[in-house]
Design a protein around this motif. Structure first.
Motif, PDB file in Angstrom:
ATOM      1  N   PRO A   1     -88.208   6.493  -8.156  1.00 32.64           N
ATOM      2  CA  PRO A   1     -86.774   6.801  -8.257  1.00 32.64           C
ATOM      3  C   PRO A   1     -86.453   7.612  -9.506  1.00 32.64           C
ATOM      4  O   PRO A   1     -87.140   7.520 -10.518  1.00 32.64           O
ATOM      5  CB  PRO A   1     -86.125   5.421  -8.321  1.00 32.64           C
ATOM      6  N   GLU A   2     -85.404   8.408  -9.403  1.00 33.32           N
ATOM      7  CA  GLU A   2     -84.945   9.232 -10.518  1.00 33.32           C
ATOM      8  C   GLU A   2     -83.663   8.649 -11.078  1.00 33.32           C
ATOM      9  O   GLU A   2     -82.922   7.953 -10.367  1.00 33.32           O
ATOM     10  CB  GLU A   2     -84.691  10.664 -10.043  1.00 33.32           C
ATOM     11  N   PRO A   3     -83.359   8.920 -12.352  1.00 29.48           N
ATOM     12  CA  PRO A   3     -82.089   8.439 -12.913  1.00 29.48           C
ATOM     13  C   PRO A   3     -80.906   8.873 -12.050  1.00 29.48           C
ATOM     14  O   PRO A   3     -80.841  10.018 -11.601  1.00 29.48           O
ATOM     15  CB  PRO A   3     -82.051   9.093 -14.295  1.00 29.48           C
ATOM     16  N   GLY A   4     -80.010   7.933 -11.818  1.00 28.96           N
ATOM     17  CA  GLY A   4     -78.827   8.215 -11.027  1.00 28.96           C
ATOM     18  C   GLY A   4     -79.022   8.086  -9.532  1.00 28.96           C
ATOM     19  O   GLY A   4     -78.056   8.186  -8.768  1.00 28.96           O
ATOM     20  N   ARG A   5     -80.276   7.832  -9.093  1.00 27.74           N
ATOM     21  CA  ARG A   5     -80.550   7.740  -7.658  1.00 27.74           C
ATOM     22  C   ARG A   5     -81.424   6.521  -7.380  1.00 27.74           C
ATOM     23  O   ARG A   5     -82.630   6.630  -7.154  1.00 27.74           O
ATOM     24  CB  ARG A   5     -81.241   9.005  -7.155  1.00 27.74           C
ATOM     25  N   PRO A   6     -80.854   5.315  -7.422  1.00 27.28           N
ATOM     26  CA  PRO A   6     -81.640   4.102  -7.195  1.00 27.28           C
ATOM     27  C   PRO A   6     -82.179   4.039  -5.769  1.00 27.28           C
ATOM     28  O   PRO A   6     -81.608   4.619  -4.845  1.00 27.28           O
ATOM     29  CB  PRO A   6     -80.636   2.978  -7.449  1.00 27.28           C
TER      30      PRO A   6
END
Length: 328
Positions: free
Chosen positions: A61-66
């Motif tokens: 996962p990337e920051p802001g996209r759980p």
């Protein structure tokens, strides 16, 4: 996700619903999506979260996209409500086990779990006394580990934990004291304390009163503190004691210390929970990754009512992120 019959599902849903939670970290949530939906319903919210099946490759996962990793391991219709059960404990162990496996493989930097129930874990197949021992086994960790309790930036470390009270005195050794002091210093620095100030609690009433009520302070604790003080300046911490345990937390509360190293479980737990039960978190330290959780339990009596306090879980999650960032 911890015990599914308690307040854990709504705590997980609540934290994932906070914009701050995922803004600065790649967040992977693990559990059963149907159970998370029960948590959403309790809070009257609907999460916009990507969901992947259990057989998918572990996501990044990337920051802001759980991302929610759906284990598909528990149909809420089969779960006994608001009680410890084998089916609930089994799902909690599977969820925690996957998180630990990902940590062992270097794919996650920190873990937060919402509350477990030790009886449910045992019914679900946990052969150990607690989740800390389960984690050590799953991670293949043979070194010293410790459980810290934190309220309002005041930490409690302890030399012994889940052992009978009658065994405590024999376990108070120089080696154990230095090991747990070292763990405390490292954890505090990861949490942002540049030069941690640690008070060491006595074992006996009035710190033994010169040997009148026991000699552990004279024979073990004080000499070990003096030995630690010789290292403190070069290693960037301060340590004092032993102080009588009925006053040391007053000193710490008033700002003289950042942490208290107590000799046994309830010596510190009672003080910390009185200082702020509704704000307390627990940190498991000594592992390859920091592991945190709110300090309260599963609260079966209010499960599903949407009234559980989110703050300890939020604080535990933020602590995990902070400690992971410090290590990186």
């Amino acid at each position: 996700m911890g015990d599914p019959a308690g307040i854990g599902p709504e705590l997980m849903a609540g934290v994932l619903n906070l914009p701050e939670s995922c803004a600065d970290a790649g967040v992977l949530a693990i559990g059963d999506r149907r159970v998370l939906a029960k948590g959403e319903a309790a809070l009257g919210i609907s999460l916009d979260i990507e969901t992947l099946p259990r057989d998918a490759a572990p996501p990044q996962p990337e920051p802001g996209r759980p991302i929610f990793y759906d284990m598909g391991n528990l149909d809420p219709a089969n779960l006994p409500a608001a009680t410890a059960s084998a089916i609930g404990g089994r799902s909690a162990l599977e969820n925690f086990g996957l998180a630990l496996d990902l940590a062992r493989e270097g794919k996650v930097d920190a873990i937060t779990f919402v509350p477990f129930n030790k009886e449910a874990l045992r019914l679900g197949g946990n052969p150990f006394d607690d989740e800390m021992s389960f984690a050590a086994d799953r991670l293949g960790h043979s070194g010293t580990v410790a459980e810290f309790n934190v309220v309002d930036n005041l930490w409690n470390a302890r030399v012994t934990s889940h052992v009978p009270l009658r065994d405590v005195a024999d376990l108070i050794t120089e080696e154990r004291l230095l090991e747990h002091l070292d763990l405390a210093v490292r954890a505090l620095k990861e949490a942002g304390f540049e030069r941690p100030r640690i008070a060491v609690a006595a074992l006996n009433p009035h710190a033994g009163d010169g040997g009148s009520f026991g000699r552990e302070e004279i024979d073990v604790i004080e000499p070990t503190v003096r030995k630690a003080q010789a290292l403190a300046q070069t290693q960037g911490f301060a340590v004092e004691g032993p102080y009588p345990s009925d006053t040391v937390f007053v000193r710490a509360r008033d700002g003289h210390f950042d942490a208290v190293l107590t000799m046994f479980h309830d010596q510190g737990q009672i003080a910390i929970k009185l200082l702020g039960f509704d704000r307390g978190i627990t940190v498991l330290s000594g592992f390859a990754v920091p592991i945190t959780t709110p300090a309260h339990g599963t609260a079966y009596d209010i499960a599903g009512k949407g009234i559980a306090r989110l703050e300890p879980t939020r604080l535990a999650f933020n602590m995990a992120k902070q400690m992971a960032a410090s290590r990186k």
